[in-house]
Write a protein that holds these residues in place. Structure first.
Motif, short mmCIF file in Angstrom:
data_model
loop_
_atom_site.label_atom_id
_atom_site.label_comp_id
_atom_site.label_asym_id
_atom_site.label_seq_id
_atom_site.Cartn_x
_atom_site.Cartn_y
_atom_site.Cartn_z
N HIS A 173 0.82 -1.21 0.00
CA HIS A 173 0.00 0.00 0.00
C HIS A 173 0.86 1.26 0.00
O HIS A 173 0.49 2.28 -0.61
CB HIS A 173 -0.95 -0.01 1.20
CG HIS A 173 -2.20 -0.78 0.96
ND1 HIS A 173 -3.34 -0.21 0.45
CD2 HIS A 173 -2.48 -2.09 1.14
CE1 HIS A 173 -4.29 -1.12 0.34
NE2 HIS A 173 -3.79 -2.28 0.74
N GLY A 174 2.00 1.21 0.68
CA GLY A 174 2.88 2.37 0.72
C GLY A 174 3.37 2.76 -0.66
O GLY A 174 3.45 3.95 -1.00
N GLN A 175 3.71 1.77 -1.46
CA GLN A 175 4.18 2.06 -2.82
C GLN A 175 3.05 2.60 -3.70
O GLN A 175 3.26 3.52 -4.50
CB GLN A 175 4.78 0.79 -3.45
CG GLN A 175 6.06 0.33 -2.80
CD GLN A 175 7.17 1.35 -2.90
OE1 GLN A 175 7.39 1.92 -3.97
NE2 GLN A 175 7.87 1.60 -1.80
N MET A 176 1.85 2.06 -3.53
CA MET A 176 0.72 2.57 -4.29
C MET A 176 0.39 4.01 -3.86
O MET A 176 0.09 4.86 -4.69
CB MET A 176 -0.51 1.67 -4.08
CG MET A 176 -0.38 0.27 -4.65
SD MET A 176 -0.22 0.25 -6.46
CE MET A 176 1.49 -0.31 -6.63
N GLN A 177 0.48 4.27 -2.57
CA GLN A 177 0.20 5.62 -2.09
C GLN A 177 1.23 6.61 -2.61
O GLN A 177 0.89 7.75 -2.97
CB GLN A 177 0.18 5.65 -0.56
CG GLN A 177 -0.15 7.04 -0.01
CD GLN A 177 -0.39 7.06 1.49
OE1 GLN A 177 -0.25 6.04 2.16
NE2 GLN A 177 -0.75 8.22 2.02
N ARG A 178 2.49 6.20 -2.67
CA ARG A 178 3.53 7.10 -3.17
C ARG A 178 3.23 7.49 -4.62
O ARG A 178 3.38 8.67 -5.00
CB ARG A 178 4.89 6.41 -3.08
CG ARG A 178 6.04 7.26 -3.55
CD ARG A 178 7.38 6.56 -3.32
NE ARG A 178 7.59 6.27 -1.91
CZ ARG A 178 8.63 5.60 -1.43
NH1 ARG A 178 9.57 5.15 -2.27
NH2 ARG A 178 8.76 5.38 -0.14
N ALA A 179 2.81 6.53 -5.43
CA ALA A 179 2.47 6.83 -6.83
C ALA A 179 1.30 7.81 -6.90
O ALA A 179 1.30 8.74 -7.72
CB ALA A 179 2.14 5.55 -7.58
N CYS A 180 0.32 7.60 -6.04
CA CYS A 180 -0.86 8.47 -6.04
C CYS A 180 -0.54 9.87 -5.54
O CYS A 180 -0.96 10.88 -6.12
CB CYS A 180 -1.97 7.86 -5.17
SG CYS A 180 -2.72 6.36 -5.84
N ASP A 181 0.20 9.94 -4.44
CA ASP A 181 0.46 11.23 -3.80
C ASP A 181 1.27 12.17 -4.69
O ASP A 181 1.21 13.40 -4.52
CB ASP A 181 1.21 11.03 -2.47
CG ASP A 181 0.31 10.46 -1.38
OD1 ASP A 181 -0.91 10.37 -1.60
OD2 ASP A 181 0.85 10.08 -0.32
N ALA A 182 2.01 11.62 -5.64
CA ALA A 182 2.79 12.46 -6.55
C ALA A 182 1.90 13.24 -7.50
O ALA A 182 2.37 14.18 -8.16
CB ALA A 182 3.77 11.59 -7.34
N HIS A 183 0.60 12.89 -7.54
CA HIS A 183 -0.31 13.51 -8.51
C HIS A 183 -1.46 14.27 -7.86
O HIS A 183 -1.82 15.35 -8.35
CB HIS A 183 -0.84 12.46 -9.47
CG HIS A 183 0.23 11.88 -10.33
ND1 HIS A 183 0.55 12.39 -11.56
CD2 HIS A 183 1.10 10.85 -10.10
CE1 HIS A 183 1.56 11.69 -12.08
NE2 HIS A 183 1.92 10.76 -11.20
N ALA A 184 -2.03 13.75 -6.81
CA ALA A 184 -3.13 14.46 -6.15
C ALA A 184 -3.32 13.88 -4.75
O ALA A 184 -3.26 12.65 -4.57
CB ALA A 184 -4.44 14.32 -6.94
N PRO A 185 -3.52 14.73 -3.74
CA PRO A 185 -3.62 14.22 -2.36
C PRO A 185 -4.83 13.34 -2.11
O PRO A 185 -4.82 12.55 -1.16
CB PRO A 185 -3.68 15.51 -1.52
CG PRO A 185 -4.15 16.57 -2.46
CD PRO A 185 -3.61 16.19 -3.80
N ASP A 186 -5.86 13.47 -2.94
CA ASP A 186 -7.05 12.66 -2.71
C ASP A 186 -7.04 11.36 -3.50
O ASP A 186 -7.93 10.52 -3.32
CB ASP A 186 -8.31 13.45 -3.06
CG ASP A 186 -8.44 13.71 -4.55
OD1 ASP A 186 -7.41 13.93 -5.21
OD2 ASP A 186 -9.58 13.69 -5.05
N TYR A 187 -6.05 11.14 -4.37
CA TYR A 187 -6.06 9.94 -5.21
C TYR A 187 -5.98 8.65 -4.38
O TYR A 187 -6.74 7.71 -4.60
CB TYR A 187 -4.91 9.98 -6.21
CG TYR A 187 -5.24 10.66 -7.52
CD1 TYR A 187 -6.42 11.38 -7.69
CD2 TYR A 187 -4.37 10.59 -8.61
CE1 TYR A 187 -6.72 12.01 -8.89
CE2 TYR A 187 -4.66 11.22 -9.82
CZ TYR A 187 -5.83 11.92 -9.95
OH TYR A 187 -6.13 12.54 -11.14
#
Length: 286
Positions: free
Chosen positions: A156-170
């Motif tokens: 989940h941490g790796q998925m969150q890192r990918a998301c957080d680079a684009h939008a905080p709500d992703y």
């Protein structure tokens, strides 16, 4: 605009193909490092869709690490059948009621492991185009039969890192979407420990949405390989194997009954073996 999207289609298809190639190399290298016998290798078969396009079905069976893994790439086009067209129209795809032409490309991956302590995994990313719309979709989710909290947290941490680079709500949005989507209603439980899932992603900025989709795909190997390396030598028992096989039955039920990609692939005439490569090689039901 048509010329622009022709170039964007080509760019997206090439990216998905390149991701497929990198994952195949990484998985065969994992076999080289850890297989006690002959390392597993992918069998690559070209696929064709009667109405247009095709792809590559890459499947490894009987490896030392992977009992079965498929890493498929496709680029298909043509005209949607009536059932698929109605489903797209019901989702609000602009113009789908009158023009059923489509183009799609993506990568789809499912891995079923030898060691029951090493989790199964799913990942896909894709781009879809119709004359009235375009969008991206995909995600990845972890499916352990024996869960380890640190493995779940890492993935989940790796998925969150990918998301957080684009939008905080992703990440919170797409994690919740995965929890809802990868749920087996007739069993009243999730098929795994989740991850992220998104579909119909069109913010109006193709470059930004494609960049996000690339980052999701690029996050897969850093999310999955460390978990696999951590568990690959864990001793296991026949009782562990029984738990694994029953969990695979749950996975098969989900993919055959609920998975949107399975339904779409079969309804649009894609190669059935490629569509159903996600099914485990052996499974049990309680």
């Amino acid at each position: 605009m048509t010329d622009l999207f022709d170039s964007r289609k080509a760019e997206a298809a090439a990216w998905f193909r390149g991701l497929r190639d990198r994952i195949v190399v990484a998985f065969e290298a994992l076999e080289d490092r850890h297989a006690k016998g002959t390392p597993g290798r992918f069998e690559v078969t070209p696929t064709q869709r009667a109405d247009g396009g095709g792809g590559l079905m890459s499947v490894m069976r009987g490896g030392g690490v992977f009992e079965k893994v498929g890493v498929n790439w496709s680029e298909v086009h043509g005209t949607l059948g009536e059932k698929a067209q109605r489903a797209m129209a019901a989702r609000g795809v602009p113009g789908m009621e009158s023009d059923p032409r489509f183009w799609a490309s993506g990568i789809s991956l499912v891995a079923h492991m030898v060691n029951p302590h090493t989790p199964a995994v799913h990942m896909n990313t894709r781009m879809f185009w119709t004359p009235g719309a375009w969008w991206f979709g995909g995600g990845a989710d972890l499916n352990p039969c024996i869960e380890y909290a640190e493995d779940t947290a890492h993935f989940h941490g790796q998925m969150q890192r990918a998301c957080d680079a684009h939008a905080p709500d992703y990440y919170p949005r797409f994690k919740a979407w995965a929890d809802e989507y990868f749920f087996v209603p007739h069993r009243g439980r999730a098929r795994g420990v989740g991850g992220i899932f998104y579909d119909d992603l069109n913010t109006g900025d193709w470059e930004a949405d494609f960049a996000f989709t690339r980052d999701v795909g690029s996050a897969f190997l850093p999310a999955f390989l460390p978990v696999t390396e951590r568990r690959i030598a864990t001793p296991w028992t026949e009782a562990d194997r029984e738990v694994q096989l029953v969990h695979r039955g749950l996975y098969a039920e989900y993919n055959l009954v609920y998975d949107r990609g399975t339904k779409f692939g079969l309804e649009t005439g894609h190669d059935a073996n490629a569509v159903l490569m996600s099914l485990p090689p052996v499974a049990k039901w309680p």
